[in-house]
Design an enzyme around this catalytic site. Structure first.
Site, PDB file in Angstrom:
ATOM      1  N   THR A   1      44.328  38.553  50.774  1.00 20.86           N
ATOM      2  CA  THR A   1      45.502  39.235  49.588  1.00 20.86           C
ATOM      3  C   THR A   1      46.794  39.649  49.836  1.00 20.86           C
ATOM      4  OG1 THR A   1      43.377  39.395  48.436  1.00 20.86           O
ATOM      5  CG2 THR A   1      45.356  40.009  47.247  1.00 20.86           C
TER       6      THR A   1
ATOM      7  N   LYS B   1      46.551  27.464  52.898  1.00 22.74           N
ATOM      8  CA  LYS B   1      45.299  27.361  52.133  1.00 22.74           C
ATOM      9  C   LYS B   1      45.903  26.546  50.484  1.00 22.74           C
ATOM     10  CE  LYS B   1      44.433  31.212  49.533  1.00 22.74           C
ATOM     11  NZ  LYS B   1      43.389  32.568  49.285  1.00 22.74           N
TER      12      LYS B   1
ATOM     13  N   GLU C   1      37.222  37.314  55.708  1.00 24.17           N
ATOM     14  CA  GLU C   1      38.288  37.104  54.842  1.00 24.17           C
ATOM     15  C   GLU C   1      37.858  38.515  53.830  1.00 24.17           C
ATOM     16  OE1 GLU C   1      40.178  34.713  52.414  1.00 24.17           O
ATOM     17  OE2 GLU C   1      41.069  36.211  51.335  1.00 24.17           O
TER      18      GLU C   1
ATOM     19  N   ARG D   1      42.275  44.472  48.183  1.00 31.11           N
ATOM     20  CA  ARG D   1      42.196  44.275  46.349  1.00 31.11           C
ATOM     21  C   ARG D   1      41.413  45.331  46.008  1.00 31.11           C
ATOM     22  NH1 ARG D   1      40.512  38.176  44.377  1.00 31.11           N
ATOM     23  NH2 ARG D   1      41.380  37.456  45.631  1.00 31.11           N
TER      24      ARG D   1
HETATM   25  C1  3PG Z   1      40.481  34.527  45.205  1.00 32.70           C
HETATM   26  O1  3PG Z   1      41.257  34.923  45.745  1.00 32.70           O
HETATM   27  O2  3PG Z   1      39.164  35.641  45.229  1.00 32.70           O
HETATM   28  C2  3PG Z   1      39.161  33.825  46.295  1.00 32.70           C
HETATM   29  O3  3PG Z   1      40.273  32.492  46.147  1.00 32.70           O
HETATM   30  C3  3PG Z   1      38.102  33.558  45.915  1.00 32.70           C
HETATM   31  O4  3PG Z   1      37.862  32.075  45.245  1.00 32.70           O
HETATM   32  P1  3PG Z   1      36.633  32.444  44.675  1.00 32.70           P
HETATM   33  O5  3PG Z   1      35.926  33.728  44.085  1.00 32.70           O
HETATM   34  O6  3PG Z   1      36.574  31.284  43.503  1.00 32.70           O
HETATM   35  O7  3PG Z   1      35.604  31.854  45.474  1.00 32.70           O
END
Ligand code: 3PG
Length: 213
Positions: free
Chosen positions: A74, A134, A47, A51
């Site tokens: 995202t 999710k 994934e 960002r």
């Molecule tokens: C995120 O959106 O950054 C993910 O949920 C990952 O979360 P994490 O960095 O706590 O694994």
């Protein structure tokens, strides 16, 4: 693509490995090396979060790595969905789920793993046909006990918990009947990505890929 078809695809992807790496990648120039390390370590489903300015280029680069299945995370807007699809994303992930984002993914044939945090959000997605979701943000939202509690009234929905998941707590999630896999960034920490420690990332991926479920 219907929500039912999207959920079938999401389930198929979630069953490929116990962990989906959640990636925040700044440099598209090293994206293929990062993807190769993760795939070689046993984590084929990646994934790439939208960002960073280079995220779409990262998706393009990673999509060329044999054995990988690259998606976009995202997703917040229809424009994100269209751009992700055009860059070659094979699936999408959103932190929550609005009708706007669901409509966009269905219209663009992008299988979506939509986010939900409460029983009401899970039910709204289920009413629309999404049976694979999710659970986000997992730890902040009650962690494995909260997710386990959703299994009694809503056993037909299965999840990829994400947010605060680590090697230390992933096993607890994976032992739940309603968890297909987990998502997490710990397999690609920014210090290792920035220093190009691909062997170190491959080792983290291998460790994660052996988590029982
Ligand atoms: C995120 O959106 O950054 C993910 O949920 C990952 O979360 P994490 O960095 O706590 O694994």
């Amino acid at each position: 693509m219907t929500p039912e078809a999207a959920s079938m695809k999401a389930e198929e992807l979630c069953l490929l490995a116990p962990v989906i790496p959640v990636l925040v990648v700044k440099d598209a120039g090293t994206a293929a090396l990062l993807a190769r390390a993760l795939v070689t370590g046993g984590l084929p489903v990646l994934e790439v979060t939208l960002r960073t300015p280079s995220a779409l280029d990262v998706i393009r680069e990673m999509s060329g790595v044999a054995g990988g299945v690259v998606g976009a995370g995202t997703l917040l807007t229809p424009a994100d969905v269209e751009a992700a699809k055009a860059a070659g994303a094979q699936f999408g992930v959103s932190p929550g789920a609005t009708d706007t984002i669901l409509d966009a993914c269905e219209a663009n044939d992008l299988p979506l793993l939509p986010g939900a945090a409460t029983a009401t959000e899970v039910m709204r997605l289920l009413e629309r046909g999404y049976t694979v979701q999710k659970f986000f943000p997992a730890e902040a939202n009650g962690g494995a006990p909260a997710l386990k509690s959703l299994a009694s009234p809503l056993p037909q929905v299965r999840f990829c918990p994400t947010g605060g998941v680590s090697l230390a707590n992933a096993g607890t999630y994976l032992s739940l009947p309603n968890t297909l896999c987990v998502g997490g960034s710990w397999v690609a920490p920014s210090d290792k990505v920035d220093s190009g420690d691909w062997a170190g990332i491959e080792a983290l991926a291998r460790e994660a890929s052996k988590l029982p479920r």
